[in-house]
Enzyme design. Sequence first.
Site, short mmCIF file in Angstrom:
data_model
loop_
_atom_site.label_atom_id
_atom_site.label_comp_id
_atom_site.label_asym_id
_atom_site.label_seq_id
_atom_site.Cartn_x
_atom_site.Cartn_y
_atom_site.Cartn_z
N GLU A 244 0.82 -1.28 0.02
CA GLU A 244 0.00 0.07 -0.09
C GLU A 244 0.90 1.23 -0.07
O GLU A 244 0.57 2.22 -0.91
CB GLU A 244 -1.07 0.01 1.28
CG GLU A 244 -1.80 1.35 1.19
CD GLU A 244 -2.85 1.22 2.67
OE1 GLU A 244 -3.76 0.26 2.21
OE2 GLU A 244 -2.67 1.68 3.41
N ARG A 270 -0.46 36.13 -14.70
CA ARG A 270 -1.02 37.05 -13.48
C ARG A 270 0.21 38.24 -13.47
O ARG A 270 1.36 37.92 -12.84
CB ARG A 270 -1.09 36.28 -12.22
CG ARG A 270 -1.14 37.09 -10.84
CD ARG A 270 -2.59 37.69 -10.90
NE ARG A 270 -3.01 38.35 -9.61
CZ ARG A 270 -3.95 38.98 -9.36
NH1 ARG A 270 -4.95 39.00 -10.35
NH2 ARG A 270 -4.22 39.53 -8.30
#
Lengths: 401, 94
Positions: A244, A270
Amino acid sequence: MDFALNEVADAYVHSVRRLSARLRNDEAGARDLDGCFPRDLWAELAKVGLTGLPVPAEYGGQGAGGVATVAALAALGEVCHDNGLMFALGAHLWACTDPIATYGTDRQRQRWLPGLCDGTLVGAHAATEAEAGSDAAAIVTTARHTGTGWVLNGAKTFVTNAPVADVFLVTAVTDGSRGAMGISTFLAPRGTTGLTVGTPIGKSGLHSAPMAEVSFDGCELSDDALLGTVGAGMPIFTSAMTRERLFILAPVVGVLRRLADDSGRYAGQRRQFGRPIAEFGAVSDRIAEMRMRATSAELFAYWGGWLADTGRVRPDQAAMVKLHLSEAFLASALDAVQVHGGHGYATELGLERMVRDAMGARAYSGTSDIQRNLIARAGVRFGRAGTAGRGPSLATPVADR
Amino acid sequence: MSDNGTKTSSVQEDIRRYIIDELGWAGERDTLTDSYNLIDNQVLDSLSVVEFSVLLEQRYHVEVTAVDLVYENFHSLGAIDAFVTRKQQQAVAS
């Protein structure tokens, strides 16, 4: 180390990327607010075989090896904006489906794997208890053999997928005199008398991966419910956790790439004080760090996949993979919020959701602190043998060291 | 392998050395007999048994899976030796 994919695996990764149009990413924020498990999207993951990724083809899976698994999950992370859905997939795959494929009898595999692979069934792992988290061997849930089967009593908590799961992989004490070696693993179907799923547990993020307590009150299971052998519960648990930890954050490889790309694009467009904010050092430093984390996380993840393919992975190596990816996830999520300023803090871009989701990554499958303990413990061992500091070469399978 | 006892003592001595060197055995060497209970006396825990299995695979070329990592196979140096011998015999037979 070899991270190359063969043609079949490469084609498979492309099929995962094509999921993009079907994942309703524009609704990920709404799903976060609703906190509902998206069954329809689970079915989409199943259609491309992700719900049975490591399972042998004879049981309905894709039979993917470690490197191919990382590539497929990283591709999912590129195109899926729902971290909860990807976490639910990870819990289903690594804590339930994969252990059944590895340790199940043929009868158990035939019973459970086709449904777990085709998306009709969801798997969960009921291991954690109120007083047994990282110290998984401290569980008090018991399984008593009756002569014809087993009776389980106890309560589990923080069971990911529990509200929607069809089968639970459960650890329970079968011989209290043997400590960690007296624990066994069972497969408990939803609906078994005495098995009760509690109400969902509220949490900060990963809302489309529901979580609940599961209690066992005289829960009767047949002999066929035992996974592996009596007393092998902790080794099975450790083996499952090792797998896992190698793979559960593989989708984050794609997420980190996306965060770095999106932030770089935003910083270039931006403008403040008459120029792109990317020209300000404080901002460009963040972009650089995000790109480096995306790259190092990718390398760590593929190293883990390659280790899995060698068949020899130590728990501390898996801990390194999990620790690095989870820490990179949170750091880059925070950086992305910061680069985007007010827009990052607002909910519109989903970046604040990303931070909440990433916080979970440092807790599930063993906290970052326990991963550090595992990593350090292995180093201290080497020291006692007089080989401290050398450590094994990353390119050398453990069997050859 | 176990007929003449050579392999048996080698395995047990190997593991004994591992426990002393790697696991930091703090007791007297003489206490670590072939029948000393490694589980009940907390010399091995669930994680070190997993790490241990890698050592056995590496040194003795036997395949060890999680379902092998049970009390019966790992409770003492003698049990580990018997387990390794059994695995080697199975490998030869197959």
